[in-house]
Design an enzyme around this catalytic site. Sequence first.
Site, PDB file in Angstrom:
ATOM      1  N   ASP A   1      -2.431   6.231  -3.460  1.00  0.00           N
ATOM      2  CA  ASP A   1      -1.213   5.635  -2.907  1.00  0.00           C
ATOM      3  C   ASP A   1      -0.756   4.484  -3.804  1.00  0.00           C
ATOM      4  O   ASP A   1      -1.294   4.284  -4.887  1.00  0.00           O
ATOM      5  CB  ASP A   1      -1.450   5.179  -1.462  1.00  0.00           C
ATOM      6  CG  ASP A   1      -2.551   4.139  -1.342  1.00  0.00           C
ATOM      7  OD1 ASP A   1      -3.397   4.052  -2.255  1.00  0.00           O
ATOM      8  OD2 ASP A   1      -2.579   3.393  -0.347  1.00  0.00           O
TER       9      ASP A   1
ATOM     10  N   SER B   1       0.817  -1.211   0.000  1.00  0.00           N
ATOM     11  CA  SER B   1       0.000   0.000   0.000  1.00  0.00           C
ATOM     12  C   SER B   1       0.853   1.265   0.000  1.00  0.00           C
ATOM     13  O   SER B   1       1.632   1.486  -0.916  1.00  0.00           O
ATOM     14  CB  SER B   1      -0.965  -0.044   1.188  1.00  0.00           C
ATOM     15  OG  SER B   1      -1.936   0.954   1.110  1.00  0.00           O
TER      16      SER B   1
ATOM     17  N   ASP C   1      -1.035   1.257  -3.971  1.00  0.00           N
ATOM     18  CA  ASP C   1      -1.973   0.247  -4.490  1.00  0.00           C
ATOM     19  C   ASP C   1      -3.325   0.850  -4.840  1.00  0.00           C
ATOM     20  O   ASP C   1      -4.257   0.121  -5.197  1.00  0.00           O
ATOM     21  CB  ASP C   1      -2.140  -0.899  -3.504  1.00  0.00           C
ATOM     22  CG  ASP C   1      -2.921  -0.535  -2.257  1.00  0.00           C
ATOM     23  OD1 ASP C   1      -2.929   0.666  -1.889  1.00  0.00           O
ATOM     24  OD2 ASP C   1      -3.523  -1.425  -1.642  1.00  0.00           O
TER      25      ASP C   1
ATOM     26  N   ASP D   1      -5.814   2.230  -3.224  1.00  0.00           N
ATOM     27  CA  ASP D   1      -7.058   2.003  -2.497  1.00  0.00           C
ATOM     28  C   ASP D   1      -7.460   3.218  -1.669  1.00  0.00           C
ATOM     29  O   ASP D   1      -8.462   3.191  -0.967  1.00  0.00           O
ATOM     30  CB  ASP D   1      -6.988   0.744  -1.621  1.00  0.00           C
ATOM     31  CG  ASP D   1      -6.004   0.857  -0.468  1.00  0.00           C
ATOM     32  OD1 ASP D   1      -5.207   1.815  -0.433  1.00  0.00           O
ATOM     33  OD2 ASP D   1      -6.014  -0.048   0.397  1.00  0.00           O
TER      34      ASP D   1
END
Length: 451
Positions: free
Chosen positions: A245, A104, A247, A249
């Site tokens: 960010d 992440s 990833d 999400d």
Amino acid sequence: MPRIFGTDGVRGLANDKLTAELAVDLGSAAARVLVEHGGYSRPRPLAVVGRDTRISGQFLEHAVVAGLASAGVDVLRLRVLPTPGVAYFTDALGADVGVVISASHNPMPDNGIKFLARGGVKLDDALEREIEALLGQDWDRPTGASVGRVTPYGPTVKEYVDHLVRTLDAPMGKPLAGLKLVLDCAHGAASEVGPRALTAAGAEVVTIGASPDGLNINDGCGSTHLEPLRKAVLEHGADAGFAVDGDADRCLAVDHTGEVVDGDQIMGILALALREAGGLVDDTLVATVMSNLGLLQAMEQAGIDVVQTAVGDRYVLDEMRRGGFSLGGEQSGHVIMREHATTGDGILTALHVARRMATTGRSLRELAGVMTRLPQVLVNVAGVDRARTDDPALLEAVAGAEAELGTSGRVLLRPSGTEPLVRVMVEAPTAEQADAVAQRLADVVRERLAL
């Protein structure tokens, strides 16, 4: 056995705590647990696997895939794709297991492995414990034709972009036409998907942070470093900017003047839009205890209830599923639009905020004015016993601070889930008062909970 799963999968320094051997073991253990619980209707169980752009994701992806296939699971490799994209394909393709290789917003040397159950939802604690219990254990391995097949899935990016744009429900046109937007992809998993989705929806897009080299993910860019986005918005005279960010999400924004628009403000904007469209279930928004008091006050004034949960998007989603609610999220930018996604989705969030701008003709700055953020001070008090926050003298000090602030402020005392520290958060009408109260309480924590 000791827990290796944290609040968002298994995470740590790649090739140190998070090794290829552990990834193989996790893949085979997760396959056995999730397939057994979920059952499968096709002749063979199916998994989908995606990752972000970290260089370590390459060997970890192959290791997880090996573990899954060794357990007799067929695997579709989605390659680089945002976490919410993997969740989408887990559901859309009827997969029994979804796997995301990503840490992440963490720095590049870290990585993580997140598992999704059928339908694209994160695992609960009980399932994680079952997976942990199988690690390192002997098991009956399939052989011959019973091992899994591994296949690349070709149309991943196109299909996911099409899904994102369809959520805007504007089949006859370009709903974001006339908007100039900056998108910071954090050199991460949205570097291809994000610009394509916003462009397909009709926006003029200036893209930054979209040249991943395996080493630069989250490096001075993305939702944890908003200065490059702010600079680009002002330089290009854009209507707004959005940053995800690594990833993708989570999503934060910057308005045309360079002011940051955080997750609380984004939730407020989307809550009003959904309520207006008749899509805000029970006129309720789900947020965490860290959301600014200004959001709660604004929603109360608008006739919208706010249900608060513990910190973590998994707890937000759990509450949304229990109550059937349609919108929830965190101040950090995780926003879950449950009609369209099973997890936070930064590009989906950007699309719908931009759509609100386009349909109302109002700037992001105007829309974000739905709430007034109260000054918020957070003090992390380290080297204390986080298990003793029920100390009578500390509780008395908290009660005194709450009485001092009344309805115009708030105090939150929260032990860390992973470190020997206690977080003291105070909101007040002025930054000076918030800081004074927070420092006073932090002193009491140090005195009463000293190790």
